[in-house]
Design a protein around this motif. Structure first.
Motif, PDB file in Angstrom:
ATOM      1  N   ASP A  82     -56.130  -2.880   5.850  1.00 56.12           N
ATOM      2  CA  ASP A  82     -56.355  -2.733   7.275  1.00 56.12           C
ATOM      3  C   ASP A  82     -55.143  -3.142   8.110  1.00 56.12           C
ATOM      4  O   ASP A  82     -54.903  -4.323   8.355  1.00 56.12           O
ATOM      5  CB  ASP A  82     -57.577  -3.567   7.682  1.00 56.12           C
ATOM      6  CG  ASP A  82     -58.134  -3.165   9.035  1.00 56.12           C
ATOM      7  OD1 ASP A  82     -57.431  -2.457   9.775  1.00 56.12           O
ATOM      8  OD2 ASP A  82     -59.266  -3.547   9.347  1.00 56.12           O
ATOM      9  N   ARG A  83     -54.338  -2.158   8.494  1.00 57.84           N
ATOM     10  CA  ARG A  83     -53.363  -2.236   9.582  1.00 57.84           C
ATOM     11  C   ARG A  83     -52.029  -2.926   9.308  1.00 57.84           C
ATOM     12  O   ARG A  83     -51.091  -2.692  10.038  1.00 57.84           O
ATOM     13  CB  ARG A  83     -54.004  -2.895  10.815  1.00 57.84           C
ATOM     14  CG  ARG A  83     -55.157  -2.117  11.427  1.00 57.84           C
ATOM     15  CD  ARG A  83     -54.698  -0.782  12.003  1.00 57.84           C
ATOM     16  NE  ARG A  83     -55.790  -0.026  12.569  1.00 57.84           N
ATOM     17  CZ  ARG A  83     -56.073   0.044  13.880  1.00 57.84           C
ATOM     18  NH1 ARG A  83     -55.347  -0.617  14.743  1.00 57.84           N
ATOM     19  NH2 ARG A  83     -57.071   0.782  14.302  1.00 57.84           N
ATOM     20  N   HIS A  84     -51.891  -3.808   8.336  1.00 56.12           N
ATOM     21  CA  HIS A  84     -50.620  -4.495   8.161  1.00 56.12           C
ATOM     22  C   HIS A  84     -49.525  -3.500   7.734  1.00 56.12           C
ATOM     23  O   HIS A  84     -49.794  -2.398   7.272  1.00 56.12           O
ATOM     24  CB  HIS A  84     -50.753  -5.612   7.129  1.00 56.12           C
ATOM     25  CG  HIS A  84     -51.766  -6.652   7.515  1.00 56.12           C
ATOM     26  ND1 HIS A  84     -51.740  -7.306   8.727  1.00 56.12           N
ATOM     27  CD2 HIS A  84     -52.844  -7.137   6.862  1.00 56.12           C
ATOM     28  CE1 HIS A  84     -52.751  -8.157   8.796  1.00 56.12           C
ATOM     29  NE2 HIS A  84     -53.440  -8.071   7.674  1.00 56.12           N
ATOM     30  N   THR A  85     -48.271  -3.926   7.857  1.00 54.06           N
ATOM     31  CA  THR A  85     -47.121  -3.047   7.612  1.00 54.06           C
ATOM     32  C   THR A  85     -46.751  -3.024   6.135  1.00 54.06           C
ATOM     33  O   THR A  85     -46.535  -4.074   5.524  1.00 54.06           O
ATOM     34  CB  THR A  85     -45.907  -3.514   8.426  1.00 54.06           C
ATOM     35  OG1 THR A  85     -46.248  -3.499   9.817  1.00 54.06           O
ATOM     36  CG2 THR A  85     -44.707  -2.606   8.188  1.00 54.06           C
ATOM     37  N   VAL A  86     -46.678  -1.852   5.576  1.00 57.26           N
ATOM     38  CA  VAL A  86     -46.256  -1.682   4.181  1.00 57.26           C
ATOM     39  C   VAL A  86     -44.739  -1.541   4.156  1.00 57.26           C
ATOM     40  O   VAL A  86     -44.150  -0.745   4.893  1.00 57.26           O
ATOM     41  CB  VAL A  86     -46.919  -0.444   3.562  1.00 57.26           C
ATOM     42  CG1 VAL A  86     -46.361  -0.191   2.163  1.00 57.26           C
ATOM     43  CG2 VAL A  86     -48.432  -0.616   3.504  1.00 57.26           C
ATOM     44  N   ASP A  87     -44.086  -2.314   3.296  1.00 56.48           N
ATOM     45  CA  ASP A  87     -42.630  -2.258   3.158  1.00 56.48           C
ATOM     46  C   ASP A  87     -42.197  -1.353   2.017  1.00 56.48           C
ATOM     47  O   ASP A  87     -41.183  -0.655   2.114  1.00 56.48           O
ATOM     48  CB  ASP A  87     -42.073  -3.668   2.948  1.00 56.48           C
ATOM     49  CG  ASP A  87     -42.378  -4.578   4.138  1.00 56.48           C
ATOM     50  OD1 ASP A  87     -42.141  -4.155   5.280  1.00 56.48           O
ATOM     51  OD2 ASP A  87     -42.878  -5.691   3.908  1.00 56.48           O
TER      52      ASP A  87
ATOM     53  N   ALA B  14     -68.268  -9.094   3.993  1.00 56.42           N
ATOM     54  CA  ALA B  14     -68.447  -8.277   2.822  1.00 56.42           C
ATOM     55  C   ALA B  14     -67.318  -7.265   2.654  1.00 56.42           C
ATOM     56  O   ALA B  14     -67.086  -6.757   1.570  1.00 56.42           O
ATOM     57  CB  ALA B  14     -69.781  -7.516   2.986  1.00 56.42           C
ATOM     58  N   SER B  15     -66.594  -6.986   3.731  1.00 59.25           N
ATOM     59  CA  SER B  15     -65.636  -5.876   3.699  1.00 59.25           C
ATOM     60  C   SER B  15     -64.295  -6.258   4.296  1.00 59.25           C
ATOM     61  O   SER B  15     -63.613  -5.414   4.881  1.00 59.25           O
ATOM     62  CB  SER B  15     -66.222  -4.688   4.481  1.00 59.25           C
ATOM     63  OG  SER B  15     -66.470  -5.057   5.834  1.00 59.25           O
ATOM     64  N   ARG B  16     -63.881  -7.543   4.154  1.00 60.47           N
ATOM     65  CA  ARG B  16     -62.707  -7.998   4.889  1.00 60.47           C
ATOM     66  C   ARG B  16     -61.548  -8.445   3.998  1.00 60.47           C
ATOM     67  O   ARG B  16     -60.566  -8.977   4.492  1.00 60.47           O
ATOM     68  CB  ARG B  16     -63.120  -9.130   5.830  1.00 60.47           C
ATOM     69  CG  ARG B  16     -64.026  -8.636   6.940  1.00 60.47           C
ATOM     70  CD  ARG B  16     -64.669  -9.757   7.712  1.00 60.47           C
ATOM     71  NE  ARG B  16     -65.792 -10.326   6.977  1.00 60.47           N
ATOM     72  CZ  ARG B  16     -66.560 -11.311   7.455  1.00 60.47           C
ATOM     73  NH1 ARG B  16     -66.311 -11.832   8.637  1.00 60.47           N
ATOM     74  NH2 ARG B  16     -67.568 -11.766   6.743  1.00 60.47           N
ATOM     75  N   ALA B  17     -61.663  -8.235   2.678  1.00 56.87           N
ATOM     76  CA  ALA B  17     -60.527  -8.559   1.812  1.00 56.87           C
ATOM     77  C   ALA B  17     -59.321  -7.711   2.163  1.00 56.87           C
ATOM     78  O   ALA B  17     -58.174  -8.126   1.960  1.00 56.87           O
ATOM     79  CB  ALA B  17     -60.915  -8.371   0.345  1.00 56.87           C
ATOM     80  N   ASP B  18     -59.589  -6.521   2.726  1.00 58.70           N
ATOM     81  CA  ASP B  18     -58.475  -5.631   3.050  1.00 58.70           C
ATOM     82  C   ASP B  18     -57.663  -6.108   4.247  1.00 58.70           C
ATOM     83  O   ASP B  18     -56.659  -5.487   4.602  1.00 58.70           O
ATOM     84  CB  ASP B  18     -58.973  -4.205   3.274  1.00 58.70           C
ATOM     85  CG  ASP B  18     -59.825  -4.045   4.529  1.00 58.70           C
ATOM     86  OD1 ASP B  18     -60.235  -5.068   5.117  1.00 58.70           O
ATOM     87  OD2 ASP B  18     -60.082  -2.891   4.925  1.00 58.70           O
ATOM     88  N   THR B  19     -58.059  -7.213   4.894  1.00 52.78           N
ATOM     89  CA  THR B  19     -57.215  -7.796   5.933  1.00 52.78           C
ATOM     90  C   THR B  19     -56.209  -8.784   5.342  1.00 52.78           C
ATOM     91  O   THR B  19     -55.401  -9.347   6.079  1.00 52.78           O
ATOM     92  CB  THR B  19     -58.063  -8.494   7.019  1.00 52.78           C
ATOM     93  OG1 THR B  19     -58.795  -9.581   6.463  1.00 52.78           O
ATOM     94  CG2 THR B  19     -59.021  -7.518   7.665  1.00 52.78           C
ATOM     95  N   PHE B  20     -56.251  -8.981   4.015  1.00 63.37           N
ATOM     96  CA  PHE B  20     -55.295  -9.851   3.331  1.00 63.37           C
ATOM     97  C   PHE B  20     -54.388  -9.100   2.367  1.00 63.37           C
ATOM     98  O   PHE B  20     -53.242  -9.477   2.170  1.00 63.37           O
ATOM     99  CB  PHE B  20     -56.037 -10.946   2.551  1.00 63.37           C
ATOM    100  CG  PHE B  20     -56.818 -11.874   3.427  1.00 63.37           C
ATOM    101  CD1 PHE B  20     -56.190 -12.928   4.077  1.00 63.37           C
ATOM    102  CD2 PHE B  20     -58.166 -11.685   3.625  1.00 63.37           C
ATOM    103  CE1 PHE B  20     -56.910 -13.777   4.903  1.00 63.37           C
ATOM    104  CE2 PHE B  20     -58.896 -12.527   4.450  1.00 63.37           C
ATOM    105  CZ  PHE B  20     -58.265 -13.578   5.092  1.00 63.37           C
ATOM    106  N   LEU B  21     -54.901  -8.046   1.737  1.00 65.16           N
ATOM    107  CA  LEU B  21     -54.111  -7.329   0.733  1.00 65.16           C
ATOM    108  C   LEU B  21     -54.676  -5.935   0.521  1.00 65.16           C
ATOM    109  O   LEU B  21     -55.853  -5.685   0.799  1.00 65.16           O
ATOM    110  CB  LEU B  21     -54.089  -8.079  -0.594  1.00 65.16           C
ATOM    111  CG  LEU B  21     -55.345  -8.004  -1.483  1.00 65.16           C
ATOM    112  CD1 LEU B  21     -54.981  -8.311  -2.936  1.00 65.16           C
ATOM    113  CD2 LEU B  21     -56.446  -8.951  -1.031  1.00 65.16           C
ATOM    114  N   PRO B  22     -53.861  -5.000  -0.003  1.00 63.78           N
ATOM    115  CA  PRO B  22     -54.382  -3.708  -0.442  1.00 63.78           C
ATOM    116  C   PRO B  22     -55.281  -3.929  -1.660  1.00 63.78           C
ATOM    117  O   PRO B  22     -54.880  -4.604  -2.618  1.00 63.78           O
ATOM    118  CB  PRO B  22     -53.124  -2.918  -0.812  1.00 63.78           C
ATOM    119  CG  PRO B  22     -51.996  -3.647  -0.149  1.00 63.78           C
ATOM    120  CD  PRO B  22     -52.398  -5.082  -0.130  1.00 63.78           C
TER     121      PRO B  22
END
Length: 477
Positions: free
Chosen positions: A92-97, A163-171
């Motif tokens: 969710d939203r973070h920048t991929v390098d 339940a659905s927020r691991a994607d705010t830390f990592l892919p």
């Protein structure tokens, strides 16, 4: 639309590399195509991703307190369950390098909470592959969905990903059915400590920071992620059979929270008498003022400091500690196949916390269940029955799920038989996933009682409460 266009282009390229004869002869799963962007969960259809199975995550996470910035790198070891021209990760939203697949640079597009990865060449069905994603961001978002970040007065954070927020830390492949083993390398600056799920295997120094390494050796669902960087201290102990206990409590408040953490050993012993051996390599609690609830992060349950500030001066907070501890068996070790099976997590946690409370002399289990029985019909009509909820977090899943177990115990009329159902359930499904129908079948097999499957389905799925066994005077208002 961007995601669909990217995936379609990748499909055309991959199919062009195959001859018409090869396409005609290849099984459908061997023809490269995009993995699905969701698994069709009844409550969260877009959670998780199709086409592959993750075996292991190796997460490096460097967080800067106060500024709330971070850099991360995750190495994912997976196996393709179809031939893949592209695949998705929840992010969710973070920048991929950068992204590599099998060591080669990959291309990607980022659309809301979906990261679409196109490898340099299609991935073959049944073959293992490795993905490395380097990224950075700010813990405050913004996010397309909810955040799993919880910030404390110390400038640190603790994760609460359910339940659905691991994607705010990592892919991640963010669905409870996608369990994997994990390695965490979380760094903290001087004055802070880091946490992670599993066993602390060591620390090292890098660029003036301490890197804390943890190994989650038993499979874990991503929603149980328990990383943090806080001004805390570790407190260690031993549980039954020498089980390593490690807690994290606020620095400078050891006198207040240390004795509370020390209660954990006897609580584990109490639970083991009912369910058997603790299912993981370690356990502990993390007490943090940046969180206001309680959550069963695998091997390290998270509690807000507010839980322990009871004005009546009692230790009734231990019922919440028992609730999260019971989850280590029901929900963490045995994880639901879909989120609609969540009563299998919450029902046992509420039920056994009430059993504990009764044993402490606080509240009678029968009185609590009678109250639930009176309320549940209206909840069934609004939010769905315990086994088929319309959403998460409701009374139907928590107290309603406990009522299902209470009714089952009365119906069996034999406490040892009910206990055997519950104990063998967690033992036979350890480290795996199981559904409501699996529990029904399991109960019928263990009890060998005619009609017990229909009895359970009625309690789990009916629009109204069935009659309570041995309680003919109970009724809904």
């Amino acid at each position: 639309m961007k995601r669909v266009a990217t995936a379609a282009a990748a499909t055309v390229l991959s199919l062009a590399a195959l001859t018409p004869a090869a396409l005609a002869d290849a099984p459908e799963s061997h023809v490269p195509s995009p993995g699905s962007p969701g698994l069709g969960d009844p409550l969260f259809p877009t959670l998780g991703n199709g086409g592959y199975d993750v075996r292991h995550y190796d997460l490096t996470f460097d967080y800067t307190p106060v500024a709330k910035t971070f850099t991360g790198k995750v190495e994912i070891r997976a196996k393709a369950t179809q031939a893949l021209s592209s695949f998705n990760l929840d992010f969710d939203r973070h920048t991929v390098d950068s992204i590599t697949v099998n060591g080669r640079p990959a291309t990607w597009s980022h659309d809301g909470g979906e990261l679409v990865v196109t490898p340099a060449e299609p991935l073959r069905h049944g073959r293992p592959f490795d993905v490395t994603v380097a990224y950075h961001g700010v813990g405050t978002g913004p996010y397309a969905g909810l955040s799993g970040w919880n910030f404390g007065s110390d400038g640190g954070f603790a994760s609460a990903a359910q339940a659905s927020r691991a994607d705010t830390f990592l892919p991640v492949n963010d669905h409870p059915s996608g369990k994997a083993t994990w390695t965490f390398r979380v760094s903290a600056p001087p004055g802070y400590v880091a946490t992670g799920n599993g066993v602390l295997t060591g620390t090292s120094e890098k660029d003036g920071r301490t890197v804390w390494t943890f190994e989650a050796r038993e499979p874990m669902a991503s929603e149980l992620l328990g990383i943090a960087v806080v001004k805390g201290v570790y407190r260690e102990g031993r549980g039954p059979r020498g089980l390593p206990l490690r807690h994290v409590i606020p620095a400078g408040q050891e006198e207040k929270y240390g004795p509370i953490a020390d209660l954990t050993g006897e609580q584990v012993a109490w639970a083991e008498k009912r369910f058997g051996r603790f299912p993981f390599s370690t356990y502990g609690i993390h007490v943090y003022d940046g969180y206001k609830a309680a959550l069963e992060n695998q091997t390290l349950s998270l509690f807000g400091t507010n839980w322990f500030n009871r004005p009546d001066g009692t230790t009734k907070y231990t019922t919440t500690m028992i609730h999260e501890l019971v989850h280590q068996w029901f929900g963490d070790s045995v994880t639901p196949k879909t989120w609609q099976d969540a009563w299998l997590n919450e029902g046992p946690a509420v039920y056994y916390a009430a059993v504990w409370g009764e044993e402490q002399g606080w509240d009678r289990l029968d009185d609590k269940m009678r109250t639930v029985y009176g309320k549940l019909d209206a909840v069934r009509a609004k939010d769905g029955p315990p086994g088929r909820p319309k959403g998460l977090g409701g009374y139907n899943i928590y107290d309603g799920g406990a009522l299902v177990l209470y009714a089952l115990r009365l119906e069996l009329g034999d406490d040892p038989l009910f206990d055997r159902v519950m104990r063998t359930w967690v033992q036979r499904n350890e480290d795996g996933n199981a559904s409501t129908e699996d529990f029904v079948a399991h109960t019928a097999k263990i009890t060998k009682r005619a009609g017990i499957d229909a009895f359970l389905r009625s309690w789990l799925y009916d629009e109204k409460n069935p009659p309570m066994p041995r309680r003919p005077d109970w009724s809904a208002p």
